[in-house]
Motif scaffolding. Structure first.
Motif, PDB file in Angstrom:
ATOM      1  N   VAL A  46       0.743  -1.176   0.101  1.00 41.15           N
ATOM      2  CA  VAL A  46      -0.168  -0.024   0.006  1.00 41.15           C
ATOM      3  C   VAL A  46       0.719   1.097   0.018  1.00 41.15           C
ATOM      4  O   VAL A  46       2.032   1.113   0.641  1.00 41.15           O
ATOM      5  CB  VAL A  46      -0.829   0.174   1.173  1.00 41.15           C
ATOM      6  N   THR A  47       0.568   2.268  -1.050  1.00 40.49           N
ATOM      7  CA  THR A  47       1.464   3.462  -0.856  1.00 40.49           C
ATOM      8  C   THR A  47       0.351   4.621  -0.468  1.00 40.49           C
ATOM      9  O   THR A  47      -0.566   4.836  -1.342  1.00 40.49           O
ATOM     10  CB  THR A  47       1.766   3.594  -2.341  1.00 40.49           C
ATOM     11  N   HIS A  63      -5.960   9.648   0.542  1.00 45.73           N
ATOM     12  CA  HIS A  63      -5.747   8.604  -0.332  1.00 45.73           C
ATOM     13  C   HIS A  63      -4.603   7.609  -0.095  1.00 45.73           C
ATOM     14  O   HIS A  63      -3.663   8.099   0.248  1.00 45.73           O
ATOM     15  CB  HIS A  63      -5.633   9.417  -1.924  1.00 45.73           C
ATOM     16  N   THR A  65      -2.972   3.696  -2.200  1.00 42.46           N
ATOM     17  CA  THR A  65      -3.265   2.771  -3.299  1.00 42.46           C
ATOM     18  C   THR A  65      -2.562   1.295  -3.255  1.00 42.46           C
ATOM     19  O   THR A  65      -1.439   1.600  -2.806  1.00 42.46           O
ATOM     20  CB  THR A  65      -2.556   3.595  -4.733  1.00 42.46           C
ATOM     21  N   THR A  67      -1.630  -2.627  -3.769  1.00 45.10           N
ATOM     22  CA  THR A  67      -1.414  -3.695  -5.088  1.00 45.10           C
ATOM     23  C   THR A  67      -1.358  -4.849  -4.266  1.00 45.10           C
ATOM     24  O   THR A  67      -1.013  -5.286  -3.061  1.00 45.10           O
ATOM     25  CB  THR A  67      -0.096  -3.243  -5.799  1.00 45.10           C
ATOM     26  N   TYR A  76      -9.356  -1.264   2.769  1.00 42.32           N
ATOM     27  CA  TYR A  76      -8.354  -0.345   3.011  1.00 42.32           C
ATOM     28  C   TYR A  76      -8.712  -0.132   4.714  1.00 42.32           C
ATOM     29  O   TYR A  76      -9.664  -0.050   5.037  1.00 42.32           O
ATOM     30  CB  TYR A  76      -8.198   0.940   2.513  1.00 42.32           C
ATOM     31  N   GLY A  92      -9.505   3.393  -1.849  1.00 41.81           N
ATOM     32  CA  GLY A  92      -8.475   3.664  -1.523  1.00 41.81           C
ATOM     33  C   GLY A  92      -8.549   5.290  -0.857  1.00 41.81           C
ATOM     34  O   GLY A  92      -7.473   6.189  -1.183  1.00 41.81           O
ATOM     35  N   ARG A  93      -9.588   5.759  -0.235  1.00 45.42           N
ATOM     36  CA  ARG A  93      -9.546   7.139   0.089  1.00 45.42           C
ATOM     37  C   ARG A  93     -10.719   7.283   1.260  1.00 45.42           C
ATOM     38  O   ARG A  93     -11.779   6.375   1.292  1.00 45.42           O
ATOM     39  CB  ARG A  93     -10.072   8.352  -0.866  1.00 45.42           C
TER      40      ARG A  93
END
Length: 431
Positions: A46-47, A63, A65, A67, A76, A92-93
């Motif tokens: 996760v970034t 936010h 993202t 993968t 999330y 993702g927010r």
């Protein structure tokens, strides 16, 4: 017998051990555990977004993202207090706001469709200030389709300066930005448009957004026409000329008048097809000023037709040039606005629609003439064109239902003002 049983048990245990440690076995997992004791998978990453700055109680989105090389990211997990993963989202927010100032550390991790979370977490540092800039948008207004509009807003910041304006012109997506509080736009369809505006200061703090509403209507332009002004009922504007002797001729300089249409700066004039100007006369195509060309003029009544254009439509009208002979002193008229008339009513304007109307003057004033507002007030959104002597523009919706009166100064090129018998122009703005 006991030895055989013990050997059998040992053999089975060893086989199970070999099977479970085989990397191709279905029982093999690369699950691990993070510091919080939640199962983690190193194939899920996760970034988070970049660190940012906000103001107290400002709502904003964080936010991230995720993968997953072995599948999909399902959820999330957010630790908005920097400790407890109390918030879960499918995307993702997440929207949040902080009620206290300071530096906040938000943690985020992602999980796959089996509920296994990423091994590592990512963090976002949120700097929360105790103040925020403010933006104030312009008043709501109405425009026509394809008309350009300058949208304006003013930003304020008690602790710094406004660095950027952000505009959501087509919905809620802030896709445009400017360094100043102005942006030009034109809409190609009718309807009610809601504009969102916010600003950012030199501490990178965003203001709460403000809005203005733009009502876009179908284009409407009042019909362009050449009015009857001589009161005789024949529809012809009348010009005068004088013959003093065989070598002295005088043509009274006078503006041709048009009403209606939507001129951007001026009307333009031309001689109509199959018509001719009277001998010894000419005109200025931009100002519509009829005047002497030089040379002989002929006694009698001379009719001719002119065409006026506002840039998108045209109108035709007849004019008459009356030439008289004088054996004595020629009555050269002084430079003047219409005399013996205390009020001229212009055609009604309509709020948010284009408008045009010529203003009157004639006499021996040296060309070119300049036109200025002297007293009274014009409908907001309208101006007197200094070079061309017309009232033009698009009155604001706030002027609807109001009547305006004003006087003008007309100055010739030598600085002499046209005399006036207290002439007042009157215009009503209809809804």
């Amino acid at each position: 017998m006991n030895k055989k049983i013990a050997y059998l048990i040992l053999t089975v245990a060893f086989s199970v051990f070999i099977f479970c440690t085989n990397e191709n076995s279905a029982l093999v997992r690369n699950n691990q555990y993070d510091a919080g004791g939640i199962a983690g998978d190193s194939s899920i990453t996760v970034t988070a977004m970049k660190d940012t700055v906000v103001a107290i109680n400002d709502s904003f989105f964080i936010h991230a993202t995720g993968t997953n090389v072995n599948g999909t990211v399902k959820r999330y997990f957010w630790a908005l207090d920097g400790k407890n993963y109390d918030s879960i989202t499918d995307g993702g927010r997440i929207k949040t706001a902080f009620a206290t100032s300071g530096v906040k550390l938000v943690l985020v991790k992602a999980s796959n469709d089996s509920g296994v979370a990423s091994l590592k977490v990512d963090t976002v540092k949120i700097t929360v200030h105790s103040y925020a800039p403010v933006v104030v948008a312009m008043k709501d207004t109405t425009i026509s389709v394809n008309d350009s509009l300058l949208i304006q807003a003013t930003g304020f910041d008690t602790n710094g300066i406004i660095k950027k304006y952000f505009w959501a012109l087509y919905g809620k997506n802030y896709s445009d930005s400017t360094d100043s509080g102005m942006i030009k736009i034109a809409y190609t369809d009718t309807g009610t448009k809601k504009i969102f505006i916010k600003v950012r200061d030199d501490d990178s703090i965003f203001s709460p957004q403000d809005t203005c509403v733009i009502k876009v209507t179908a284009s409407y332009v009042p019909a362009l026409y050449i009015p009857e002004l001589n009161g005789t009922g024949d529809g012809l504007q009348t010009f005068d000329g004088y013959i003093v002797n065989d070598s002295l001729y005088y043509v009274v300089t006078q503006k041709m008048i048009a009403y209606g249409g939507g001129p951007l700066s001026s009307y333009t004039w031309s001689v109509s097809s199959l018509s001719y100007l009277p001998a010894g006369t000419t005109f200025d195509p931009l100002t519509g000023t009829f005047h002497a060309q030089g040379g002989k003029i002929l006694e009698g009544e001379h009719t001719f037709n002119m065409t006026v254009s506002d840039g998108s439509s045209t109108a035709n009208g007849g004019f008459i040039f009356i030439v008289k002979s004088y054996s004595g002193t020629c009555p050269f008229p002084d430079f003047q606005q219409p005399q013996g008339v205390h009020q001229l009513e212009l055609p009604d304007a309509y709020s948010s629609y284009k408008y045009g109307a010529g203003l009157q003057a004639f006499g021996d004033g040296k060309l070119p003439w300049s036109w200025y507002l002297k007293s009274g007030s014009l409908p907001e959104g309208m101006v007197i064109d200094q070079a061309n002597g017309i009232l033009r523009g698009k009155p604001y919706t706030s002027t609807a239902g109001k009547t305006f009166t004003f006087t003008v100064n007309v100055i010739d090129s030598s600085g002499i003002a046209a005399s006036t018998d207290s002439l007042v122009y009157k215009i009503k703005v209809s809804k």
